[in-house]
Scaffold this motif. Structure first.
Motif, PDB file in Angstrom:
ATOM      1  N   GLU A  22     -38.717  -3.510 -15.586  1.00  0.00           N
ATOM      2  CA  GLU A  22     -37.919  -3.522 -16.819  1.00  0.00           C
ATOM      3  C   GLU A  22     -36.962  -2.339 -16.826  1.00  0.00           C
ATOM      4  O   GLU A  22     -37.217  -1.302 -16.218  1.00  0.00           O
ATOM      5  CB  GLU A  22     -38.815  -3.527 -18.063  1.00  0.00           C
ATOM      6  N   PRO A  32     -35.974  -8.351 -26.256  1.00  0.00           N
ATOM      7  CA  PRO A  32     -35.762  -8.147 -24.819  1.00  0.00           C
ATOM      8  C   PRO A  32     -35.212  -9.397 -24.141  1.00  0.00           C
ATOM      9  O   PRO A  32     -35.478 -10.519 -24.588  1.00  0.00           O
ATOM     10  CB  PRO A  32     -37.165  -7.812 -24.287  1.00  0.00           C
ATOM     11  N   ILE A  33     -34.448  -9.192 -23.074  1.00  0.00           N
ATOM     12  CA  ILE A  33     -33.888 -10.296 -22.284  1.00  0.00           C
ATOM     13  C   ILE A  33     -34.743 -10.445 -21.026  1.00  0.00           C
ATOM     14  O   ILE A  33     -34.889  -9.496 -20.257  1.00  0.00           O
ATOM     15  CB  ILE A  33     -32.427 -10.012 -21.898  1.00  0.00           C
ATOM     16  N   LEU A  35     -35.256 -12.211 -17.404  1.00  0.00           N
ATOM     17  CA  LEU A  35     -34.493 -12.857 -16.347  1.00  0.00           C
ATOM     18  C   LEU A  35     -35.394 -13.723 -15.463  1.00  0.00           C
ATOM     19  O   LEU A  35     -36.467 -13.281 -15.047  1.00  0.00           O
ATOM     20  CB  LEU A  35     -33.805 -11.812 -15.464  1.00  0.00           C
ATOM     21  N   TRP A  46     -31.632  -9.523  -7.824  1.00  0.00           N
ATOM     22  CA  TRP A  46     -30.730  -9.380  -8.975  1.00  0.00           C
ATOM     23  C   TRP A  46     -29.825  -8.162  -8.773  1.00  0.00           C
ATOM     24  O   TRP A  46     -28.827  -7.991  -9.470  1.00  0.00           O
ATOM     25  CB  TRP A  46     -31.526  -9.196 -10.274  1.00  0.00           C
ATOM     26  N   PRO A  50     -29.513  -6.348 -13.673  1.00  0.00           N
ATOM     27  CA  PRO A  50     -30.370  -6.039 -14.828  1.00  0.00           C
ATOM     28  C   PRO A  50     -30.002  -4.718 -15.509  1.00  0.00           C
ATOM     29  O   PRO A  50     -29.967  -4.634 -16.743  1.00  0.00           O
ATOM     30  CB  PRO A  50     -31.778  -5.971 -14.217  1.00  0.00           C
ATOM     31  N   LEU A  53     -26.742  -5.197 -17.375  1.00  0.00           N
ATOM     32  CA  LEU A  53     -26.972  -5.986 -18.589  1.00  0.00           C
ATOM     33  C   LEU A  53     -27.589  -5.123 -19.691  1.00  0.00           C
ATOM     34  O   LEU A  53     -27.133  -5.148 -20.836  1.00  0.00           O
ATOM     35  CB  LEU A  53     -27.880  -7.176 -18.254  1.00  0.00           C
ATOM     36  N   ALA A  54     -28.614  -4.353 -19.326  1.00  0.00           N
ATOM     37  CA  ALA A  54     -29.274  -3.482 -20.308  1.00  0.00           C
ATOM     38  C   ALA A  54     -28.277  -2.469 -20.872  1.00  0.00           C
ATOM     39  O   ALA A  54     -28.266  -2.189 -22.074  1.00  0.00           O
ATOM     40  CB  ALA A  54     -30.455  -2.768 -19.654  1.00  0.00           C
ATOM     41  N   HIS A  59     -30.095  -3.971 -24.970  1.00  0.00           N
ATOM     42  CA  HIS A  59     -31.436  -4.541 -25.077  1.00  0.00           C
ATOM     43  C   HIS A  59     -32.262  -4.166 -23.848  1.00  0.00           C
ATOM     44  O   HIS A  59     -31.706  -3.928 -22.778  1.00  0.00           O
ATOM     45  CB  HIS A  59     -31.380  -6.075 -25.149  1.00  0.00           C
ATOM     46  N   ARG A  60     -33.561  -4.147 -24.008  1.00  0.00           N
ATOM     47  CA  ARG A  60     -34.485  -4.030 -22.879  1.00  0.00           C
ATOM     48  C   ARG A  60     -34.336  -5.296 -22.015  1.00  0.00           C
ATOM     49  O   ARG A  60     -34.247  -6.412 -22.540  1.00  0.00           O
ATOM     50  CB  ARG A  60     -35.894  -3.935 -23.460  1.00  0.00           C
ATOM     51  N   VAL A  61     -34.283  -5.127 -20.701  1.00  0.00           N
ATOM     52  CA  VAL A  61     -34.161  -6.251 -19.773  1.00  0.00           C
ATOM     53  C   VAL A  61     -35.384  -6.264 -18.859  1.00  0.00           C
ATOM     54  O   VAL A  61     -35.787  -5.229 -18.337  1.00  0.00           O
ATOM     55  CB  VAL A  61     -32.857  -6.164 -18.941  1.00  0.00           C
TER      56      VAL A  61
END
Length: 259
Positions: A22, A32-33, A35, A46, A50, A53-54, A59-61
């Motif tokens: 995370e 949270p998102i 994946l 990825w 990640p 994105l975070a 947001h927490r990913v």
């Protein structure tokens, strides 16, 4: 992105341990998102996305390796028909429980997009938003052609080593799980229509106009059958991996959608 904190986790599931990672912003906000990776993917594949994105969303990913992939335990058997829909109640469910996640946003790439649809349907009261990227909604001739071409490519000397870098001794299983399932006769009629009808949250469907594994018929079908409101974004000059090929565009679309 120094204000991000990254942690690794080992999640107990019914069939083995799953690896998860995370990325948590200093002032994390919102759901949270989570994946979900593609047919040959894992957390490591990825790459920077990640963290990007975070950082962009705040947001927490969370990303995890499905059973049989990446750093997770080997799968004890072969994937069966229904494996796309089943992930919601298997690895995904174990991940939510282990990390104490209540409400979530789910983001899936390729077959992970189909799994994300199943997760949104299975946890309808907890899923705040669904994002699919290059997802397959049914079995299309273009998808099968792309898979056959990739299978031939991986048969060439040294090609399987590319997968071994990420999946170790599980690489051959990972390849066969993808190719053999999609090319199987009993998979030919598979589609997500029934599961899509159970989705109630907003849907963002991202798709490259040059996706070698699926035409725009896929995002169109996702929107047509989804039970909630949907937005489709066809990315110009983009192939099967928008988060790598057009990361800035993907981040901008996701940011706008979640606002």
């Amino acid at each position: 992105m120094s204000n991000l904190h990254s942690r690794e986790h080992w999640v107990d599931s019914a069939q083995g341990k799953l690896f998860a990672q995370e990325w948590v912003p200093a002032q994390a906000q919102g759901a949270p998102i989570v994946l979900l990776h593609d047919s040959l993917g894992c957390v490591a594949l990825w790459r920077e996305f990640p963290a990007q994105l975070a950082h962009a969303i705040g947001h927490r990913v969370i990303a995890y390796d499905r059973l049989g992939f990446g750093r997770s335990d080997a799968h004890p058997g072969v994937l069966r028909l229904g494996f796309v829909e089943d992930e919601a109640r298997q690895g995904f469910s174990a991940l939510l429980e282990h990390l104490g996640v209540e409400d979530f946003i789910v983001f899936g790439h390729s077959v992970g997009g189909g799994m994300a649809v199943a997760c949104a349907a299975a946890f309808g009261n907890r899923c705040r938003a669904l994002i699919t990227e290059s997802a397959q909604a049914f079995v299309e001739a273009r998808t099968l052609e792309g898979i056959r071409a990739a299978d031939l490519q991986f048969a060439e000397a040294g090609q399987l080593q590319r997968l071994q870098r990420y999946h170790g001794s599980k690489a051959e299983w990972v390849l066969r799980a993808w190719v053999d399932n999609w090319l199987a006769e009993d998979f030919a009629e598979w589609n997500l229509d029934t599961v899509l009808a159970q989705v109630r949250c907003p849907l963002l469907s991202l798709h490259g106009d040059n996706d070698e594994f699926g035409s725009p018929a896929h995002p169109e079908r996702l929107l047509a059958h989804a039970g909630g409101p949907g937005v489709m974004r066809l990315l110009q000059g983009c192939g099967h991996v928008p988060h790598r090929e057009q990361a800035e565009q993907v981040l901008a679309e996701v940011t706008q959608f979640l606002r």
